[in-house]
Design a protein around this motif. Structure first.
Motif, PDB file in Angstrom:
ATOM      1  N   PHE A 390       0.809  -1.218   0.000  1.00 54.71           N
ATOM      2  CA  PHE A 390       0.000   0.000   0.000  1.00 54.71           C
ATOM      3  C   PHE A 390       0.843   1.269   0.000  1.00 54.71           C
ATOM      4  O   PHE A 390       0.417   2.289  -0.544  1.00 54.71           O
ATOM      5  CB  PHE A 390      -1.006  -0.048   1.147  1.00 54.71           C
ATOM      6  CG  PHE A 390      -2.192  -0.901   0.822  1.00 54.71           C
ATOM      7  CD1 PHE A 390      -3.261  -0.394   0.109  1.00 54.71           C
ATOM      8  CD2 PHE A 390      -2.224  -2.249   1.169  1.00 54.71           C
ATOM      9  CE1 PHE A 390      -4.343  -1.181  -0.236  1.00 54.71           C
ATOM     10  CE2 PHE A 390      -3.290  -3.057   0.834  1.00 54.71           C
ATOM     11  CZ  PHE A 390      -4.356  -2.529   0.128  1.00 54.71           C
ATOM     12  N   ILE A 394       0.624   4.195  -2.921  1.00 50.88           N
ATOM     13  CA  ILE A 394       0.673   5.643  -2.674  1.00 50.88           C
ATOM     14  C   ILE A 394       1.687   6.312  -3.601  1.00 50.88           C
ATOM     15  O   ILE A 394       1.417   7.364  -4.188  1.00 50.88           O
ATOM     16  CB  ILE A 394       0.998   5.936  -1.198  1.00 50.88           C
ATOM     17  CG1 ILE A 394      -0.166   5.478  -0.308  1.00 50.88           C
ATOM     18  CG2 ILE A 394       1.267   7.427  -0.976  1.00 50.88           C
ATOM     19  CD1 ILE A 394       0.138   5.526   1.181  1.00 50.88           C
ATOM     20  N   PHE A 424      -7.813   0.135   0.347  1.00 51.29           N
ATOM     21  CA  PHE A 424      -7.025   0.665   1.461  1.00 51.29           C
ATOM     22  C   PHE A 424      -7.624   0.307   2.823  1.00 51.29           C
ATOM     23  O   PHE A 424      -6.946   0.387   3.843  1.00 51.29           O
ATOM     24  CB  PHE A 424      -6.887   2.192   1.334  1.00 51.29           C
ATOM     25  CG  PHE A 424      -5.655   2.616   0.577  1.00 51.29           C
ATOM     26  CD1 PHE A 424      -4.427   2.742   1.224  1.00 51.29           C
ATOM     27  CD2 PHE A 424      -5.714   2.866  -0.786  1.00 51.29           C
ATOM     28  CE1 PHE A 424      -3.283   3.115   0.538  1.00 51.29           C
ATOM     29  CE2 PHE A 424      -4.580   3.247  -1.489  1.00 51.29           C
ATOM     30  CZ  PHE A 424      -3.359   3.374  -0.833  1.00 51.29           C
ATOM     31  N   PHE A 437      -2.397   6.045   6.287  1.00 52.35           N
ATOM     32  CA  PHE A 437      -3.477   6.916   5.821  1.00 52.35           C
ATOM     33  C   PHE A 437      -3.020   8.376   5.769  1.00 52.35           C
ATOM     34  O   PHE A 437      -3.412   9.129   4.876  1.00 52.35           O
ATOM     35  CB  PHE A 437      -4.701   6.782   6.730  1.00 52.35           C
ATOM     36  CG  PHE A 437      -5.310   5.394   6.723  1.00 52.35           C
ATOM     37  CD1 PHE A 437      -5.059   4.514   5.681  1.00 52.35           C
ATOM     38  CD2 PHE A 437      -6.127   4.966   7.765  1.00 52.35           C
ATOM     39  CE1 PHE A 437      -5.616   3.240   5.664  1.00 52.35           C
ATOM     40  CE2 PHE A 437      -6.682   3.694   7.760  1.00 52.35           C
ATOM     41  CZ  PHE A 437      -6.426   2.834   6.708  1.00 52.35           C
ATOM     42  N   GLN A 439      -0.076   9.435   5.059  1.00 55.01           N
ATOM     43  CA  GLN A 439       0.718   9.602   3.835  1.00 55.01           C
ATOM     44  C   GLN A 439      -0.180   9.673   2.603  1.00 55.01           C
ATOM     45  O   GLN A 439       0.059  10.461   1.680  1.00 55.01           O
ATOM     46  CB  GLN A 439       1.706   8.446   3.689  1.00 55.01           C
ATOM     47  CG  GLN A 439       2.808   8.444   4.739  1.00 55.01           C
ATOM     48  CD  GLN A 439       3.802   7.312   4.533  1.00 55.01           C
ATOM     49  OE1 GLN A 439       4.404   7.194   3.465  1.00 55.01           O
ATOM     50  NE2 GLN A 439       3.973   6.488   5.545  1.00 55.01           N
ATOM     51  N   LEU A 440      -1.239   8.846   2.600  1.00 57.73           N
ATOM     52  CA  LEU A 440      -2.162   8.844   1.469  1.00 57.73           C
ATOM     53  C   LEU A 440      -2.905  10.180   1.372  1.00 57.73           C
ATOM     54  O   LEU A 440      -2.973  10.786   0.299  1.00 57.73           O
ATOM     55  CB  LEU A 440      -3.159   7.694   1.610  1.00 57.73           C
ATOM     56  CG  LEU A 440      -4.258   7.620   0.548  1.00 57.73           C
ATOM     57  CD1 LEU A 440      -3.653   7.404  -0.846  1.00 57.73           C
ATOM     58  CD2 LEU A 440      -5.261   6.513   0.883  1.00 57.73           C
ATOM     59  N   LEU A 464     -10.863   7.980   0.077  1.00 54.18           N
ATOM     60  CA  LEU A 464     -10.413   8.494   1.371  1.00 54.18           C
ATOM     61  C   LEU A 464     -11.456   8.391   2.479  1.00 54.18           C
ATOM     62  O   LEU A 464     -11.121   8.036   3.618  1.00 54.18           O
ATOM     63  CB  LEU A 464      -9.972   9.960   1.219  1.00 54.18           C
ATOM     64  CG  LEU A 464      -8.785  10.228   0.277  1.00 54.18           C
ATOM     65  CD1 LEU A 464      -8.513  11.729   0.197  1.00 54.18           C
ATOM     66  CD2 LEU A 464      -7.549   9.484   0.736  1.00 54.18           C
TER      67      LEU A 464
END
Length: 550
Positions: A390, A394, A424, A437, A439-440, A464
């Motif tokens: 993951f 990103i 995610f 999360f 970072q995303l 998100l």
């Protein structure tokens, strides 16, 4: 008096062609269909164009001459072809075998493979910086290169187009090695140029047999070499000449004649003088191995091997596209258990940390489909591997920043897939889910811009918001990343990020309410965490606490 040439005389393009080209350029991702994401290799009955450019050696840092001389012209033609609606594949890469690579490795005190890995990345980074629009940037040190080079060799062998000859070779007694090509220098026997190589003179352009060099010296130790015998394989060009002449005449006299005048003159002179047998093997270690018994200690000569790089690079690209297409077409209703080993292989560091952006993108799309096909029991089980995948996603989502990028369709497909499957959400069970999360969210806020359509922004939103609604907790860091984009200066610096932040808060208001109350209470009562999110310290976080969001 000569008539004056005008722009209209040089470029005569109908206005409807220009309108068509510009409409192609501005096509929105809204019209992208799933089946368009992985381009078809060949459209039956349509025009299909494969564009390549000269493969640069990996023994130096590329300069403007490399780009202007081949890469840029191919890029311009590829862009033009795409604007015209032609099914186009622009594939290029680095030429990694041969004495040039071995020499550079010896110079830097590393292995040839290490040299290739180093300069492959340098070349690709520079061409990426210039925004060269190739579909795939590959290399010649691949399994496909070996397979195709050896397959062509066996066909030549079966059709008796090869000769075995014992040749006189220069051998360095000090280095105890045969001095092929760039391992020896001396005076050219034709023009007396003092730095002629063992296979060609760069001054007069004549091909050279190394033993013809005057005053030869080993390039590695400057020792005068000795002459020794070595058995090699030659391509029997005299036997092939009638077929080559027939093909040359047919292609240069056809209506679709794309030969340059220089190329025609050179080829004509070679045919006129009669083709000579050409050695296709070398006494080296670094190269594609010769598979014939009695010659397995040799490799193919780079000028036999390198041109095969064009089909092998294309084949390597198409293999990855086939894999991505295979997963894309799978459904959950099928028995896809046989594809699990391949899915695990795609999650290896070889692919997740591959230097090619194109490879990483195709792999990301394939793995995203793995999560879709095998949901809710994807074959990736170890927490560290899931985290690695993951974080890899990103990094790939950065490609969404420019909707005009030639590969944007695939990045859009990746986003759509991750949002639709809620992939995610798998990270919710991880210990450091909130860090992932954060970072995303930071990345999406950074890349969203006015060039993105509502469809793209809504998929971002769909990806998100579940990470807040379905998570067990929401960290202060994540809260601050969101809030920071609804106040000045971020609010006015990126209005699209501001819109996204506001929409996230609206859609998650019930979930966020207790976390926001706790955050503001804690911030006012106990002070601020200086290291949270994108925020530098008390002054900025105070703005979050005390400003009234719009």
């Amino acid at each position: 008096m000569e008539s004056e040439t005008t722009v209209n005389d040089v470029v005569d393009i109908a206005s409807e062609e220009l309108e068509s080209a510009f409409s192609q350029w501005s096509i929105s991702e809204d019209v992208v269909k799933a089946e368009d994401v992985v381009d078809k290799r060949v459209i039956p009955g349509g025009r299909n164009v494969l564009i390549t450019s000269a493969l640069p050696y990996v023994n130096n840092v590329p300069h403007l001459g490399n780009i202007i001389g081949s890469i840029l012209s191919a890029d311009v033609f590829a862009r033009y072809s795409r604007l015209k609606g032609v099914n186009t594949l622009y594939a290029t890469g680095t030429d990694e075998y041969g004495t040039a690579t071995e020499n550079k490795a010896l110079e830097e005190g590393v292995t040839p493979k290490e040299i290739c890995d180093k300069y492959y990345k340098i070349h690709k980074d520079i061409y990426d910086w210039f925004d060269i629009s190739y579909d795939y940037f590959g290399r010649t040190t691949t399994e496909e290169q070996t397979a195709i080079a050896q397959q062509i060799f066996w066909r030549l062998h079966e059709n008796q187009y090869l000769l075995e000859e014992v040749t006189q070779q220069l051998h360095c007694p000090k280095c105890d090695r045969f001095l092929a090509d760039r391992f020896v220098e001396g005076n050219c026997p034709f023009c007396d140029y003092c730095e002629a190589r063992g296979d060609q003179c760069d001054k007069c352009g004549k091909l050279i047999n190394a033993i013809e060099l005057k005053e030869p010296k080993c390039k590695l130790c400057s020792t005068t070499p000795q002459i020794r015998s070595s058995k090699h394989l030659f391509l029997d060009l005299p036997k092939l000449q009638p077929k080559i002449e027939e093909w040359f005449k047919e292609t240069t006299q056809s209506k679709e004649n794309y030969w340059s005048q220089t190329a025609k003159v050179i080829a004509s002179s070679w045919l006129r003088d009669g083709l000579k047998p050409r050695c296709i093997t070398r006494d080296l270690k670094w190269g594609t191995p010769v598979p014939l018994e009695g010659f397995t200690d040799k490799v193919f000569y780079v000028w036999y091997d390198a041109p095969i790089g064009y089909p092998s690079i294309t084949a390597h690209h198409n293999k990855l596209k086939d894999i991505a297409m295979a997963y894309q077409q799978m459904s959950q209703e099928e028995d896809n258990s046989s594809f699990i080993p391949l899915a695990l292989y795609l999650s290896s560091d070889y692919f997740l940390e591959h230097p090619s952006r194109d490879v990483r993108l195709l792999v990301a799309c394939a793995i995203a489909d793995v999560f879709r096909v095998y949901a809710p029991n994807a074959p990736y089980q170890h927490p560290e591997l899931i985290k690695h995948i993951f974080l890899f996603f990103i990094q790939q989502l950065k490609g969404l920043q420019d909707p005009k990028d030639a590969t944007f369709k695939r990045y859009f497909y990746l986003l759509e897939n991750l949002a639709w499957v809620k992939s995610f959400n798998i990270c919710i069970e991880l210990e450091d889910s909130q860090s992932i999360f954060a970072q995303l969210f930071s990345l999406i806020f950074k890349i969203v811009n006015e060039n993105h359509s509502d469809k793209v922004k809504n998929f971002m939103l769909d990806m998100l918001t579940p990470l807040i609604i379905e998570a067990d907790t929401v960290s202060s860091k994540l809260i601050e990343i969101i809030l920071w984009h609804i106040i000045d200066p971020k609010k006015t610096m990126n209005k699209q990020a501001n819109w996204l932040a506001v929409q996230i808060l609206k859609k998650t208001n019930k979930t966020m309410e207790p976390y926001l109350v706790s955050y503001f209470t804690n911030a006012i009562t106990h002070g601020i965490d200086d290291n949270a999110g994108d925020i530098d310290g008390d002054e900025e976080t105070s703005a979050v606490v005390y400003q009234k969001p719009a």
